[in-house]
Design a protein around this motif. Structure first.
Motif, PDB file in Angstrom:
ATOM      1  N   LYS A 184      52.275  32.294  52.242  1.00 53.94           N
ATOM      2  CA  LYS A 184      51.692  33.049  53.359  1.00 53.94           C
ATOM      3  C   LYS A 184      50.275  32.590  53.695  1.00 53.94           C
ATOM      4  N   ASN A 185      49.702  31.731  52.841  1.00 49.26           N
ATOM      5  CA  ASN A 185      48.310  31.303  52.988  1.00 49.26           C
ATOM      6  C   ASN A 185      47.383  32.509  53.096  1.00 49.26           C
ATOM      7  N   MET A 186      47.555  33.435  52.163  1.00 53.36           N
ATOM      8  CA  MET A 186      46.723  34.640  52.093  1.00 53.36           C
ATOM      9  C   MET A 186      46.367  34.911  50.640  1.00 53.36           C
ATOM     10  N   VAL A 187      45.296  35.666  50.448  1.00 50.30           N
ATOM     11  CA  VAL A 187      44.929  36.076  49.099  1.00 50.30           C
ATOM     12  C   VAL A 187      44.937  37.595  49.005  1.00 50.30           C
ATOM     13  N   THR A 188      45.231  38.088  47.817  1.00 49.00           N
ATOM     14  CA  THR A 188      45.189  39.521  47.539  1.00 49.00           C
ATOM     15  C   THR A 188      44.047  39.787  46.569  1.00 49.00           C
ATOM     16  N   VAL A 189      43.300  40.852  46.834  1.00 48.66           N
ATOM     17  CA  VAL A 189      42.100  41.173  46.059  1.00 48.66           C
ATOM     18  C   VAL A 189      42.409  42.303  45.083  1.00 48.66           C
ATOM     19  N   TYR A 190      41.971  42.135  43.825  1.00 51.74           N
ATOM     20  CA  TYR A 190      42.171  43.151  42.802  1.00 51.74           C
ATOM     21  C   TYR A 190      40.837  43.456  42.127  1.00 51.74           C
ATOM     22  N   GLU A 191      40.777  44.605  41.487  1.00 56.82           N
ATOM     23  CA  GLU A 191      39.595  44.946  40.706  1.00 56.82           C
ATOM     24  C   GLU A 191      39.459  43.965  39.544  1.00 56.82           C
ATOM     25  N   GLU A 192      38.225  43.717  39.130  1.00 50.63           N
ATOM     26  CA  GLU A 192      37.953  42.675  38.136  1.00 50.63           C
ATOM     27  C   GLU A 192      38.707  42.896  36.838  1.00 50.63           C
ATOM     28  N   ASP A 193      38.825  44.155  36.399  1.00 47.56           N
ATOM     29  CA  ASP A 193      39.438  44.432  35.102  1.00 47.56           C
ATOM     30  C   ASP A 193      40.865  44.960  35.230  1.00 47.56           C
ATOM     31  N   SER A 194      41.498  44.782  36.404  1.00 51.06           N
ATOM     32  CA  SER A 194      42.840  45.318  36.598  1.00 51.06           C
ATOM     33  C   SER A 194      43.889  44.390  35.996  1.00 51.06           C
ATOM     34  N   GLU A 195      45.007  44.991  35.603  1.00 53.61           N
ATOM     35  CA  GLU A 195      46.104  44.198  35.038  1.00 53.61           C
ATOM     36  C   GLU A 195      46.737  43.311  36.095  1.00 53.61           C
ATOM     37  N   GLU A 196      46.833  43.814  37.344  1.00 52.38           N
ATOM     38  CA  GLU A 196      47.456  43.042  38.419  1.00 52.38           C
ATOM     39  C   GLU A 196      46.692  41.754  38.723  1.00 52.38           C
ATOM     40  N   GLY A 197      45.380  41.805  38.567  1.00 54.34           N
ATOM     41  CA  GLY A 197      44.570  40.641  38.896  1.00 54.34           C
ATOM     42  C   GLY A 197      44.305  39.707  37.734  1.00 54.34           C
ATOM     43  N   SER A 198      44.968  39.947  36.592  1.00 57.79           N
ATOM     44  CA  SER A 198      44.678  39.163  35.386  1.00 57.79           C
ATOM     45  C   SER A 198      44.988  37.675  35.544  1.00 57.79           C
ATOM     46  N   GLY A 199      45.913  37.341  36.435  1.00 62.85           N
ATOM     47  CA  GLY A 199      46.250  35.925  36.628  1.00 62.85           C
ATOM     48  C   GLY A 199      45.493  35.278  37.763  1.00 62.85           C
ATOM     49  N   GLY A 200      44.538  36.007  38.345  1.00 63.14           N
ATOM     50  CA  GLY A 200      43.797  35.494  39.493  1.00 63.14           C
ATOM     51  C   GLY A 200      42.527  34.761  39.104  1.00 63.14           C
ATOM     52  N   LYS A 201      41.727  34.459  40.132  1.00 61.54           N
ATOM     53  CA  LYS A 201      40.452  33.772  39.933  1.00 61.54           C
ATOM     54  C   LYS A 201      39.299  34.695  40.306  1.00 61.54           C
ATOM     55  N   LEU A 202      38.179  34.548  39.589  1.00 69.94           N
ATOM     56  CA  LEU A 202      37.016  35.377  39.837  1.00 69.94           C
ATOM     57  C   LEU A 202      36.412  35.057  41.204  1.00 69.94           C
ATOM     58  N   ALA A 203      36.085  36.100  41.954  1.00 76.01           N
ATOM     59  CA  ALA A 203      35.447  35.956  43.265  1.00 76.01           C
ATOM     60  C   ALA A 203      34.220  36.862  43.299  1.00 76.01           C
ATOM     61  N   LYS A 204      33.051  36.249  43.515  1.00 80.46           N
ATOM     62  CA  LYS A 204      31.802  37.017  43.464  1.00 80.46           C
ATOM     63  C   LYS A 204      30.922  36.677  44.653  1.00 80.46           C
ATOM     64  N   MET A 205      30.333  37.709  45.274  1.00 80.58           N
ATOM     65  CA  MET A 205      29.383  37.480  46.357  1.00 80.58           C
ATOM     66  C   MET A 205      28.472  38.693  46.516  1.00 80.58           C
ATOM     67  N   LEU A 206      27.342  38.478  47.177  1.00 81.10           N
ATOM     68  CA  LEU A 206      26.360  39.527  47.447  1.00 81.10           C
ATOM     69  C   LEU A 206      26.217  39.674  48.953  1.00 81.10           C
ATOM     70  N   VAL A 207      26.366  40.901  49.439  1.00 79.74           N
ATOM     71  CA  VAL A 207      26.326  41.174  50.877  1.00 79.74           C
ATOM     72  C   VAL A 207      25.049  41.944  51.198  1.00 79.74           C
ATOM     73  N   ARG A 208      24.297  41.461  52.201  1.00 77.98           N
ATOM     74  CA  ARG A 208      23.038  42.111  52.588  1.00 77.98           C
ATOM     75  C   ARG A 208      23.063  42.425  54.080  1.00 77.98           C
ATOM     76  N   PRO A 209      22.971  43.708  54.455  1.00 80.20           N
ATOM     77  CA  PRO A 209      22.936  44.047  55.880  1.00 80.20           C
ATOM     78  C   PRO A 209      21.609  43.621  56.522  1.00 80.20           C
ATOM     79  N   LEU A 210      21.701  43.033  57.697  1.00 82.26           N
ATOM     80  CA  LEU A 210      20.516  42.561  58.411  1.00 82.26           C
ATOM     81  C   LEU A 210      20.197  43.417  59.621  1.00 82.26           C
ATOM     82  N   SER A 211      21.230  43.955  60.259  1.00 82.83           N
ATOM     83  CA  SER A 211      21.026  44.753  61.455  1.00 82.83           C
ATOM     84  C   SER A 211      22.268  45.593  61.717  1.00 82.83           C
ATOM     85  N   TRP A 212      22.097  46.633  62.538  1.00 85.80           N
ATOM     86  CA  TRP A 212      23.209  47.505  62.869  1.00 85.80           C
ATOM     87  C   TRP A 212      23.275  47.673  64.376  1.00 85.80           C
ATOM     88  N   GLY A 213      24.463  47.928  64.862  1.00 85.71           N
ATOM     89  CA  GLY A 213      24.633  48.141  66.290  1.00 85.71           C
ATOM     90  C   GLY A 213      25.876  48.949  66.574  1.00 85.71           C
TER      91      GLY A 213
END
Length: 314
Positions: A184-213
């Motif tokens: 499907k060329n899609m990824v599914t996101v799981y919680e870091e310590d969940s059993e479902e995501g145990s076979g996945g890869k770590l994904a980490k990022m930091l989000v910073r809001p700059l403006s609102w509208g």
């Protein structure tokens, strides 16, 4: 040897290694690793060697990118919307990599006939519909260094800018496990310590809001994202999982909101821009390279965020 003899089949290369190759006077193996100072001798007829090494004409394409930074070792370019970084099964010629090759050949910075194995190449990749900065090594040593820094995730900080649905009031660190469905060329996101995501890869990022509208009763956030890992569709999938999908994202976003974005701004895909690279190690240490905003991103931002823009830009 495959680079040195581009016209030889892999089976021919293996046969040569078994019969015609010595390293420092000793017969080598296909998995032998060469070190600086090693002498590799190939016992082959000179005319056959020329035939196997003869270079085919390099595929180049008309330049559509802008140069953000360039020196004798490094070229950092701004990839436009809709252009592949590398070729795929459908498009092999008109790619960013081939455009850069044509640019460097025209400048005289890369002369294919003088190189036996090295070809300038990108160290990072952006998806077709993502705009922004791509790093090219103009020399073998530079490309090797950039590849190493990016692989180790140490020495190059990558920042993206996007427009999110909803109001994000404070910084948010997202750490998840992601599993890719190649079909499907899609990824599914799981919680870091969940059993479902145990076979996945770590994904980490930091989000910073700059403006609102707000536009037509819906709230939006202009956000900067620092990417610590580089997973397929990572920003899109993690933000959708966090309840703030990217505006225009057909794959991970909301159908109703996407229909509104297409009607209002003609968006058929997400707005995602790799706008800044900060180098903390290596030959580019201390440099910060930024890319200009694409016209479409700028136009939508002006309409949503009015005067409340980062540093008054756009």
């Amino acid at each position: 040897m495959r680079k040195y003899y581009p016209n030889a089949s892999l089976s021919h290369i293996y046969k040569m290694i078994r019969k015609d190759v010595k390293i420092n006077g000793v017969r080598g193996r296909e998995d032998s690793i060469l070190s600086e100072g090693d002498e590799l001798r190939i016992y082959i007829d000179e005319s056959e060697s020329r035939r196997l090494a003869e270079k085919t004409k390099r595929i180049t394409a008309k330049k559509r990118f802008a140069v953000a930074y360039e020196d004798e070792d490094c070229l950092i370019v701004e990839k436009p919307f809709g252009l592949l970084t590398h070729g795929d099964g459908k498009e092999k010629k008109n790619t960013l990599a081939n455009q850069v090759l044509g640019y460097l050949i025209e400048k005289g910075d890369y002369v294919p006939d003088r190189e036996n194995t090295f070809v300038p190449a990108p160290a990072n990749r952006l998806d077709r519909n993502t705009t922004g900065l791509v790093i090219f090594g103009k020399t073998s040593s530079a490309l090797k260094e950039f590849n190493s820094l990016l692989k180790e995730r140490d020495g190059v900080e990558k920042y993206y800018m996007t427009i999110l649905h909803g109001r994000l009031d404070s910084d948010m660190e997202l750490v998840n496990m992601v599993l890719k469905d190649d079909g499907k060329n899609m990824v599914t996101v799981y919680e870091e310590d969940s059993e479902e995501g145990s076979g996945g890869k770590l994904a980490k990022m930091l989000v910073r809001p700059l403006s609102w509208g707000e536009h037509e009763g819906e709230q939006y956030t202009l956000a900067e994202i620092r990417l610590f890992t580089g997973r397929t569709h990572q920003i899109r999938a993690q933000m959708a999982n966090a309840g703030h999908p990217l505006v225009g994202d057909r794959k991970y976003g909301n159908d109703k909101s996407n229909a509104r974005s297409e009607k209002e701004w003609g968006l058929s895909t997400q707005l995602l821009h790799g706008y800044k690279l900060r180098f903390t190690k290596g030959i580019m240490e201390g440099k910060v390279i930024t890319a200009s905003m694409p016209k479409r991103f700028k136009a939508v931002s002006k309409e949503i965020f009015k005067g409340n823009l980062i540093d008054g830009k756009f």
